[in-house]
Design a protein around this motif. Sequence first.
Motif, PDB file in Angstrom:
ATOM      1  N   LEU A  74       0.858  -1.187   0.000  1.00  0.00           N
ATOM      2  CA  LEU A  74       0.000   0.000   0.000  1.00  0.00           C
ATOM      3  C   LEU A  74       0.891   1.232   0.000  1.00  0.00           C
ATOM      4  O   LEU A  74       1.781   1.355   0.857  1.00  0.00           O
ATOM      5  N   TYR A  75       0.664   2.118  -0.940  1.00  0.00           N
ATOM      6  CA  TYR A  75       1.484   3.320  -1.011  1.00  0.00           C
ATOM      7  C   TYR A  75       1.142   4.260   0.150  1.00  0.00           C
ATOM      8  O   TYR A  75      -0.021   4.534   0.423  1.00  0.00           O
ATOM      9  N   GLY A  76       2.177   4.740   0.843  1.00  0.00           N
ATOM     10  CA  GLY A  76       1.974   5.734   1.898  1.00  0.00           C
ATOM     11  C   GLY A  76       1.763   5.171   3.288  1.00  0.00           C
ATOM     12  O   GLY A  76       1.653   5.932   4.248  1.00  0.00           O
ATOM     13  N   LEU A  77       1.715   3.831   3.423  1.00  0.00           N
ATOM     14  CA  LEU A  77       1.403   3.251   4.736  1.00  0.00           C
ATOM     15  C   LEU A  77       2.461   3.599   5.777  1.00  0.00           C
ATOM     16  O   LEU A  77       2.132   3.911   6.921  1.00  0.00           O
ATOM     17  N   LEU A  78       3.721   3.569   5.380  1.00  0.00           N
ATOM     18  CA  LEU A  78       4.806   3.864   6.323  1.00  0.00           C
ATOM     19  C   LEU A  78       4.638   5.255   6.937  1.00  0.00           C
ATOM     20  O   LEU A  78       4.773   5.439   8.143  1.00  0.00           O
ATOM     21  N   ALA A  79       4.292   6.240   6.089  1.00  0.00           N
ATOM     22  CA  ALA A  79       4.164   7.629   6.560  1.00  0.00           C
ATOM     23  C   ALA A  79       2.838   7.886   7.285  1.00  0.00           C
ATOM     24  O   ALA A  79       2.740   8.809   8.093  1.00  0.00           O
ATOM     25  N   SER A  80       1.820   7.074   6.998  1.00  0.00           N
ATOM     26  CA  SER A  80       0.479   7.380   7.533  1.00  0.00           C
ATOM     27  C   SER A  80       0.105   6.589   8.782  1.00  0.00           C
ATOM     28  O   SER A  80      -0.937   6.828   9.385  1.00  0.00           O
ATOM     29  N   ARG A  81       0.958   5.661   9.204  1.00  0.00           N
ATOM     30  CA  ARG A  81       0.585   4.767  10.310  1.00  0.00           C
ATOM     31  C   ARG A  81       0.191   5.515  11.583  1.00  0.00           C
ATOM     32  O   ARG A  81      -0.813   5.188  12.213  1.00  0.00           O
ATOM     33  N   LYS A  82       0.980   6.514  11.951  1.00  0.00           N
ATOM     34  CA  LYS A  82       0.679   7.262  13.192  1.00  0.00           C
ATOM     35  C   LYS A  82      -0.661   7.971  13.069  1.00  0.00           C
ATOM     36  O   LYS A  82      -1.489   7.935  13.982  1.00  0.00           O
ATOM     37  N   SER A  83      -0.913   8.620  11.924  1.00  0.00           N
ATOM     38  CA  SER A  83      -2.162   9.344  11.725  1.00  0.00           C
ATOM     39  C   SER A  83      -3.364   8.389  11.708  1.00  0.00           C
ATOM     40  O   SER A  83      -4.429   8.714  12.231  1.00  0.00           O
ATOM     41  N   ILE A  84      -3.176   7.197  11.122  1.00  0.00           N
ATOM     42  CA  ILE A  84      -4.257   6.191  11.101  1.00  0.00           C
ATOM     43  C   ILE A  84      -4.640   5.819  12.531  1.00  0.00           C
ATOM     44  O   ILE A  84      -5.812   5.771  12.888  1.00  0.00           O
ATOM     45  N   ARG A  85      -3.617   5.583  13.353  1.00  0.00           N
ATOM     46  CA  ARG A  85      -3.890   5.232  14.761  1.00  0.00           C
ATOM     47  C   ARG A  85      -4.543   6.397  15.504  1.00  0.00           C
ATOM     48  O   ARG A  85      -5.482   6.216  16.275  1.00  0.00           O
TER      49      ARG A  85
END
Length: 257
Positions: A74-85
């Motif tokens: 998935l593109y962007g998962l590394l950068a978005s993990r904190k925001s997702i949580r």
Amino acid sequence: PFKEYESEILIKAGLVVKNDNGKYYDRFRNRIMFPIFSDKGKIIGFGGRVIDPEDTPKYYNSPETPLFRKSYELYGLLASRKSIRDKGYVLVVEGYMDVVGLAQKGIKNVVATLGTATTAFRIKKLMRYTQEIIFCFDGDNAGRSAAWRAMNNALISVTDSTQLKFLFLPDGYDPDSFVKANSSEDFVLLAKQAIPLTEYIIKHLTSNNDLVSSEKKVQFLNEIKPILKEITASKLLLLFKKRISEIINLSMDEIDQ
């Protein structure tokens, strides 16, 4: 071409292509490059967007390689993990420009499927970070077809604690253009109104079926039965069957026949 172009590693990595005449060339020539990272922060592939609007295709991704398996990433998962949580949900869009465009407007709990259909592997990966997954699609026919494919691929991964939802943008918009024409608040508001999985299935199957005649009800049941068989989440399945029985005025036992 300089000698390094002929390296087998470059070909295996999908950066260089050998054509029918035996010549080597750069797969991503004249494109803006988007690195695709693994969960561990390693670059495993690339996306490329054309600079000259006359060039085709508009977007181009690395091919399948020993490092880059599209159906898992998935593109962007590394950068978005904190925001997702932090936000408690993830928005799944189709392209990396949508991820970038939304991030520029402050919406960072977003990942992209790199233009391929959502897979069970990706759902399971996202469920490590959140139990609420919102698929975002363009409002046109292509978007509706992509949403139906995503639903079918996701069914097997759904648990009783997962919330899968579907968000359709107004016709003519993708996430990037919508947030530029409106605001991040408008986009988040739309996301909050996303349709839950079971309601989306019913809405899709009844869009051209008014369920008035017995024949129409039979058609609806025939279309929904294979979907019910894919759902392994017991409570969700029970409530879904109850909802179907109310719509077509049959008992739940009759639906199971």
